[in-house]
Design a protein around this motif. Structure first.
Motif, PDB file in Angstrom:
ATOM      1  N   PRO A  96       9.600   5.091   4.647  1.00 10.50           N
ATOM      2  CA  PRO A  96       9.300   6.427   4.102  1.00 10.50           C
ATOM      3  C   PRO A  96       9.598   6.561   2.613  1.00 10.50           C
ATOM      4  CG  PRO A  96      11.390   6.474   5.250  1.00 10.50           C
ATOM      5  CD  PRO A  96      10.821   5.098   5.477  1.00 10.50           C
ATOM      6  N   VAL A  97       8.810   7.403   1.954  1.00 14.97           N
ATOM      7  CA  VAL A  97       9.006   7.759   0.549  1.00 14.97           C
ATOM      8  C   VAL A  97       9.253   9.265   0.498  1.00 14.97           C
ATOM      9  CG1 VAL A  97       7.979   7.858  -1.750  1.00 14.97           C
ATOM     10  CG2 VAL A  97       7.534   5.885  -0.264  1.00 14.97           C
ATOM     11  N   PHE A  98      10.373   9.661  -0.111  1.00 12.65           N
ATOM     12  CA  PHE A  98      10.753  11.068  -0.161  1.00 12.65           C
ATOM     13  C   PHE A  98      10.580  11.638  -1.563  1.00 12.65           C
ATOM     14  CE2 PHE A  98      13.357   9.070   3.174  1.00 12.65           C
ATOM     15  CZ  PHE A  98      12.913   9.791   4.272  1.00 12.65           C
ATOM     16  N   GLU A 136      11.692  16.019   1.010  1.00 14.60           N
ATOM     17  CA  GLU A 136      10.623  15.999   2.003  1.00 14.60           C
ATOM     18  C   GLU A 136       9.877  14.674   1.966  1.00 14.60           C
ATOM     19  OE1 GLU A 136       8.394  17.185  -1.699  1.00 14.60           O
ATOM     20  OE2 GLU A 136      10.443  17.246  -0.908  1.00 14.60           O
ATOM     21  N   LEU A 137       9.334  14.271   3.110  1.00 16.42           N
ATOM     22  CA  LEU A 137       8.517  13.061   3.166  1.00 16.42           C
ATOM     23  C   LEU A 137       7.211  13.336   2.433  1.00 16.42           C
ATOM     24  CD1 LEU A 137       8.203  10.184   4.495  1.00 16.42           C
ATOM     25  CD2 LEU A 137       6.876  11.354   6.266  1.00 16.42           C
ATOM     26  N   PHE A 150       5.175   8.248   9.264  1.00 16.19           N
ATOM     27  CA  PHE A 150       4.851   9.664   9.044  1.00 16.19           C
ATOM     28  C   PHE A 150       5.297  10.494  10.242  1.00 16.19           C
ATOM     29  CE2 PHE A 150       1.600   8.267   5.865  1.00 16.19           C
ATOM     30  CZ  PHE A 150       1.975   9.113   4.833  1.00 16.19           C
ATOM     31  N   MET A 151       4.982  10.037  11.448  1.00 11.49           N
ATOM     32  CA  MET A 151       5.310  10.795  12.649  1.00 11.49           C
ATOM     33  C   MET A 151       6.815  10.843  12.889  1.00 11.49           C
ATOM     34  SD  MET A 151       2.335  10.024  15.442  1.00 11.49           S
ATOM     35  CE  MET A 151       2.417   8.246  15.374  1.00 11.49           C
ATOM     36  N   ALA A 152       7.525   9.777  12.530  1.00 11.30           N
ATOM     37  CA  ALA A 152       8.964   9.733  12.766  1.00 11.30           C
ATOM     38  C   ALA A 152       9.721  10.701  11.873  1.00 11.30           C
ATOM     39  CB  ALA A 152       9.476   8.311  12.538  1.00 11.30           C
ATOM     40  N   CYS A 188       0.834  -1.215   0.000  1.00 11.07           N
ATOM     41  CA  CYS A 188       0.000   0.000   0.000  1.00 11.07           C
ATOM     42  C   CYS A 188       0.859   1.252   0.000  1.00 11.07           C
ATOM     43  CB  CYS A 188      -0.905   0.039   1.237  1.00 11.07           C
ATOM     44  SG  CYS A 188      -2.123  -1.274   1.346  1.00 11.07           S
ATOM     45  N   LEU A 189       0.326   2.301  -0.614  1.00 11.48           N
ATOM     46  CA  LEU A 189       0.935   3.627  -0.570  1.00 11.48           C
ATOM     47  C   LEU A 189      -0.018   4.542   0.182  1.00 11.48           C
ATOM     48  CD1 LEU A 189       3.382   5.328  -1.725  1.00 11.48           C
ATOM     49  CD2 LEU A 189       1.770   6.082  -3.490  1.00 11.48           C
ATOM     50  N   TYR A 190       0.520   5.296   1.142  1.00 11.24           N
ATOM     51  CA  TYR A 190      -0.281   6.180   1.978  1.00 11.24           C
ATOM     52  C   TYR A 190       0.172   7.634   1.828  1.00 11.24           C
ATOM     53  CZ  TYR A 190      -1.035   1.803   4.615  1.00 11.24           C
ATOM     54  OH  TYR A 190      -1.322   0.511   4.985  1.00 11.24           O
ATOM     55  N   VAL A 191      -0.771   8.555   1.948  1.00 14.12           N
ATOM     56  CA  VAL A 191      -0.454   9.966   2.110  1.00 14.12           C
ATOM     57  C   VAL A 191      -1.120  10.447   3.391  1.00 14.12           C
ATOM     58  CG1 VAL A 191      -0.179  10.420  -0.348  1.00 14.12           C
ATOM     59  CG2 VAL A 191      -2.420  10.719   0.717  1.00 14.12           C
ATOM     60  N   ARG A 192      -0.646  11.563   3.915  1.00  9.26           N
ATOM     61  CA  ARG A 192      -1.159  12.066   5.194  1.00  9.26           C
ATOM     62  C   ARG A 192      -2.087  13.257   5.008  1.00  9.26           C
ATOM     63  NH1 ARG A 192      -0.070  15.922   9.268  1.00  9.26           N
ATOM     64  NH2 ARG A 192       1.625  16.885   8.062  1.00  9.26           N
TER      65      ARG A 192
END
Length: 259
Positions: A208-210, A215-216, A149-151, A107-111
């Motif tokens: 993480p994906v940058f 930027e994340l 995301f939080m890290a 899965c790929l997630y965005v915030r």
């Protein structure tokens, strides 16, 4: 009173007519006069004039001397969606490769604030699977993807803590000090793993994906039932997840050393 009520046109018909007007504009004809819009839509001149006036007022169209163009407001609103589609398209091979390498759903997630949303999926071929759907929204603090995301994004941690760390299962981390310890460990390892923090019987590993400027921009990971993904499996699976996330980052223009 809405524009539709003022004109006496039912709201749904107003949306249809707005679409008719916007579809008149093309790359070949980016600027049109009111007369051209009326001719292209086939609408009565008075209706066309009223619609165009409302579209200009709301930022969907801009006035250009005697002509009209797609409004900069509309372009601005469309930009996030265009970026999202580009990101999904560009990282699709990374998800598929990860699914094939691990056998599990990738899965790929965005915030968005204190939540993460699934925007792309490569489904496992296993009959027994952990169910994911595009558009699924989950809290950041419960699960490996949210913790990544939080890290890597202080704003994500702040949003999650401000929203409140609600308990989903007995394994959900709701103690801020413990959470911060975990986030520090995730930054050292370059990935996160979680077991039954959001749903019983579910586990995940994420990385993480940058983006282009370092930027994340997203998080990529796998999710599976705990009967197939146990703590002892993380050592073998985590490098595959990290490699897929790095591949996705490269596809989005990131180069090591940018951050």
């Amino acid at each position: 009173m809405s524009a539709g009520e003022k004109s006496g046109i039912p709201p749904i018909l107003v949306l249809q007519k707005f679409r008719q007007v916007l579809e008149c504009f093309t790359i070949a004809e980016p600027c049109l006069t009111l007369q051209q819009i009326t001719k292209k839509t086939g609408l009565p001149a008075s209706t066309s004039q009223r619609l165009v006036h409302n579209l200009v007022r709301e930022g969907f169209l801009d006035r250009d001397e005697d002509g009209y163009r797609i409004g900069l407001g509309l372009v601005r609103w469309a930009a996030p969606g265009t970026f999202g589609l580009d990101m999904v398209r560009l990282t699709r091979p990374s998800l598929q490769d990860l699914r094939d390498a691990t056998g599990e759903t990738a899965c790929l997630y965005v915030r968005d604030g204190a939540y993460r949303t699934v925007v792309s999926i490569a489904d496992t071929h296993h009959v027994v699977m952990r169910l994911f759907m595009v558009g699924m929204v989950m809290a950041l603090h419960a699960g490996s993807a949210g913790k990544v995301f939080m890290a890597y994004d202080p704003l994500a941690r702040s949003a999650a803590v401000s929203h409140g760390l609600s308990r989903h299962t007995a394994r959900t981390v709701v103690d801020i000090d413990l959470l911060d310890q975990q986030l520090e460990e995730i930054r050292k390892l370059g990935y996160a793993a979680s077991f039954e923090e959001r749903d019983l019987g579910a586990a995940s590993v994420s990385a993480p994906v940058f983006g282009l400027t370092g930027e994340l921009v997203a998080v990529l990971g796998i999710g599976a039932p705990t009967q197939r993904l146990t703590p002892s499996d993380v050592g073998a699976l985590a490098p595959k997840v990290v490699a897929a996330a790095e591949d996705a980052s490269r596809r989005l223009g990131y180069r090591p050393g940018t951050r």
